[in-house]
Design an enzyme around this catalytic site. Sequence first.
Site, PDB file in Angstrom:
ATOM      1  N   GLU A  51      36.331  50.601  39.446  1.00  0.00           N
ATOM      2  CA  GLU A  51      36.151  49.381  40.232  1.00  0.00           C
ATOM      3  C   GLU A  51      35.445  49.636  41.563  1.00  0.00           C
ATOM      4  OE1 GLU A  51      37.196  46.127  39.509  1.00  0.00           O
ATOM      5  OE2 GLU A  51      37.657  46.792  37.483  1.00  0.00           O
ATOM      6  N   ASP A  69      28.919  38.326  39.428  1.00  0.00           N
ATOM      7  CA  ASP A  69      29.395  38.283  38.036  1.00  0.00           C
ATOM      8  C   ASP A  69      29.922  36.904  37.669  1.00  0.00           C
ATOM      9  OD1 ASP A  69      31.714  38.203  39.519  1.00  0.00           O
ATOM     10  OD2 ASP A  69      32.746  39.799  38.413  1.00  0.00           O
ATOM     11  N   THR A  74      34.954  39.143  44.906  1.00  0.00           N
ATOM     12  CA  THR A  74      35.859  40.115  44.301  1.00  0.00           C
ATOM     13  C   THR A  74      36.407  40.966  45.437  1.00  0.00           C
ATOM     14  OG1 THR A  74      34.657  40.200  42.206  1.00  0.00           O
ATOM     15  CG2 THR A  74      36.031  42.094  42.746  1.00  0.00           C
TER      16      THR A  74
END
Length: 266
Positions: A51, A69, A74
């Site tokens: 990640e 995305d 995020t």
Amino acid sequence: MLGATLLAVPVTADAAAVPTAPAARPATAAAPGLDDPAKKEIAMQIVSSAENSSLDWKAQYKYIEDIDDGRGYTAGIIGFCSGTGDMLDLVEYYSRIKPGNVLEKYLPALRRVDGTDSHQGLDPNFTRDWATAAKDSAFRRAQDHERDRVYFDPAVKQGKADGVGVLGQFIYYDAIVMHGDGDDPTSFRNIRRKALAKAKPPSRGGDEKAYLNAFLDARVWAMKQEEAHSDTSRVDTAQRVFLRKGNLGLNTPLDWKVYGDPYHIG
């Protein structure tokens, strides 16, 4: 005295006739699950390598960016997203345990952008305020809590129910982190359903390695359905490596690659 002696003899004889109980065997310690603290630490590091390209997962509380995305921002130790609801859940929980925190004012905007990639109501200061919140131990605890509640604990519980060991539980955890556990075809539950159609888990008498290979096959399929997840190296050069070596306990030392970068846990 004679009477006492005569009485004592049969007592001694009876005592000698009693068989000695065999020494108790030491209990065999149950194999640790992924929820064992040392194993959980390994899991956090491996996920962070994928990640965040780093084993230092504790440095990621402050992380936040839009990675294009389709999920908005995020952020954090497990990739909470403004577009998928888990970031909203996190900030709601943080606001319950620490009312008036720096992120609480964004709750209306987070509710509006849920399900979209929009930043409306979040920009321009949300990323700055997220980094500020990450200095607060209560916010770090909130991230840990939501990671465990939504992702880690359900993955470990299902893994144990399916009879898979630490590696299998980690494979489940990494899948639920990326895909969530909703109803869409690429969700964790549907990846598992595809695997169960190909192989039996140990809880049903199946071979663990064969079942986990079937699960990883289904996971790779799911990843390839979305451009943002189409690089499958976190499976191919990490989880498959551990599985091929038969390291079902996820025991160190561990060596793997993600996106071509090598990692090692000694």
